[in-house]
Scaffold this active site. Sequence first.
Site, PDB file in Angstrom:
ATOM      1  N   LYS A 187     -77.576 -30.959   2.224  1.00 45.24           N
ATOM      2  CA  LYS A 187     -77.766 -29.732   3.000  1.00 45.24           C
ATOM      3  C   LYS A 187     -76.455 -28.944   3.061  1.00 45.24           C
ATOM      4  O   LYS A 187     -75.493 -29.385   3.678  1.00 45.24           O
ATOM      5  CB  LYS A 187     -78.223 -30.025   4.428  1.00 45.24           C
ATOM      6  N   GLY A 239     -67.585 -32.010   8.816  1.00 41.95           N
ATOM      7  CA  GLY A 239     -67.812 -30.927   9.766  1.00 41.95           C
ATOM      8  C   GLY A 239     -67.106 -31.201  11.076  1.00 41.95           C
ATOM      9  O   GLY A 239     -66.095 -31.909  11.117  1.00 41.95           O
ATOM     10  N   SER A 240     -67.662 -30.674  12.158  1.00 43.50           N
ATOM     11  CA  SER A 240     -67.000 -30.762  13.457  1.00 43.50           C
ATOM     12  C   SER A 240     -67.121 -32.156  14.067  1.00 43.50           C
ATOM     13  O   SER A 240     -68.070 -32.890  13.799  1.00 43.50           O
ATOM     14  CB  SER A 240     -67.598 -29.738  14.422  1.00 43.50           C
ATOM     15  N   THR A 241     -66.153 -32.492  14.914  1.00 40.12           N
ATOM     16  CA  THR A 241     -66.156 -33.794  15.587  1.00 40.12           C
ATOM     17  C   THR A 241     -67.370 -33.930  16.497  1.00 40.12           C
ATOM     18  O   THR A 241     -67.974 -35.007  16.577  1.00 40.12           O
ATOM     19  CB  THR A 241     -64.844 -33.969  16.382  1.00 40.12           C
ATOM     20  N   GLY A 244     -70.289 -34.777  14.407  1.00 41.23           N
ATOM     21  CA  GLY A 244     -70.053 -36.126  13.877  1.00 41.23           C
ATOM     22  C   GLY A 244     -70.417 -37.203  14.890  1.00 41.23           C
ATOM     23  O   GLY A 244     -71.030 -38.222  14.543  1.00 41.23           O
ATOM     24  N   GLU A 261     -66.099 -37.149   7.969  1.00 37.58           N
ATOM     25  CA  GLU A 261     -64.804 -36.470   7.814  1.00 37.58           C
ATOM     26  C   GLU A 261     -64.861 -35.275   8.743  1.00 37.58           C
ATOM     27  O   GLU A 261     -65.580 -34.312   8.499  1.00 37.58           O
ATOM     28  CB  GLU A 261     -64.598 -36.056   6.354  1.00 37.58           C
ATOM     29  N   CYS A 295     -59.884 -28.496   7.582  1.00 36.86           N
ATOM     30  CA  CYS A 295     -59.829 -29.618   8.543  1.00 36.86           C
ATOM     31  C   CYS A 295     -58.421 -30.198   8.635  1.00 36.86           C
ATOM     32  O   CYS A 295     -57.976 -30.592   9.707  1.00 36.86           O
ATOM     33  CB  CYS A 295     -60.790 -30.735   8.128  1.00 36.86           C
ATOM     34  N   GLU A 392     -58.763 -27.773  17.972  1.00 38.68           N
ATOM     35  CA  GLU A 392     -58.813 -27.272  16.596  1.00 38.68           C
ATOM     36  C   GLU A 392     -59.337 -25.835  16.617  1.00 38.68           C
ATOM     37  O   GLU A 392     -60.474 -25.596  17.016  1.00 38.68           O
ATOM     38  CB  GLU A 392     -59.728 -28.151  15.732  1.00 38.68           C
TER      39      GLU A 392
END
Length: 481
Positions: A187, A239-241, A244, A261, A295, A392
Amino acid sequence: MEKQTSVFAYAPAPESRSVVDIAPSYGLFIDGEFTDAADGKVFKTVSPSTEEVLSEIARAGAEDVDRAVRAARKAFEKWSALPGSERAKYLFRIARVIQERSRELAVLETLDNGKPIKETRDTDLPLVAAHFFYYAGWADKLGHAGFGANPRPLGVAGQVIPWNFPLLMLAWKIAPALATGNTVVLKPAETTPLSALFFADICRQAGLPRGVVNILPGYGDTGAALVAHPDVNKVAFTGSTAVGKEIARTVAGSRKKLTLELGGKGANIVFDDAPIDQAVEGIVNGIFFNQGQVCCAGSRLLVQESIQDELLESLKRRLSTLRLGDPLDKNTDIGAINSEEQLARITTLVERGEAEGAERWSVACELPESGYWFAPTLFTNVTQAHTVARDEIFGPVLSVLTFRTPDEAVAKANNTPYGLSAGVWTEKGSRILAVANKLRAGVVWSNTFNKFDPTSPFGGYKESGFGREGGRHGLEAYLDV
């Protein structure tokens, strides 16, 4: 005598849009064919630099995810049974087609993502091809990779990638998955689906068997359905934490193999014996490459107190020479922010930095009237408690902190929930090694920044995720070892 403002004036040098033919609409790529979404839903993808609609894209739902996973499961039987040397031929072919179509793909990526053409042309595309070449070389040598004599593929890999390096993140995910004998349902991000759909066409051009790679554009609900699908054996996410963590909760207890990641707040440490001009180039590359939407960006500059004034003066002078504007112009250094939503996030965090008392300095430059733009910015008088030093931002914003001793530099660098990257600038090799060994970061660059190579593993600690991509280590995530 009239004072000249600039010694050199740059004439526009636009790359031609005519090298890429974007269709008015695209379907989902399932089992080797482009097809409409089951519920008929579509969305539009726009160019961040102009806000023009580039194409209308089919939006995958849960039913489409199920169809794609079934196609990948069916294709897995034959694909995994092929000798590694046969799978390698397909990967080599894909790599060569990517090279042949690299100019077209670079223009496409710049239109859909907003980053400068010189980045897509000189960095993204060569690395995309290199990843496929590299993992093609591993396909018939898996028994020698250090994971046992006969490591087996896992099955169907569900992969969700971000918008900052759309085609490169696809290569990081798909190349090792195919080399190890897995099949893929991927995706792409909703703001940058085009290069993944062009990659689907490349798979057909390379003769890849049907169902081995499936591409499902869509929003977060598409990714969530893919991650939760009971017949997916491996989940890979960049992607974003926050997302995740949600994925980790979803797959917990399901026996799915997972690599994440996630975000980062990389420290770029400059000691007093560093070559200043070289360090300035590294700082600029570390945080203003891809508009800071990286990132592993070096978004925290830790500079030794004794050289702070000299370094900042040099850095501001260098930032004033950066050219912001049309990403298709080969002279452009700073392109557009990827989306209106991302621009709003950057703006909010920068305003919070000012409100908390950090001192803002932005390059004086004219921003185009249409599109999403943010001038390169740095903050001084920053403490470790400031939001701009902790969160971030994912934009062209640098926070500057100081230190006096190597121990203080290490303590400040590690004082973050993240642990993806760091940089060390000094002429002493012993200091580089001593500091690097104490930094809790997945990758540490010395006297450079943002250097990537398919042979080198990449990944993070703490809230930057777990697992490694790239290199021999990147094979393990796709093997039953």
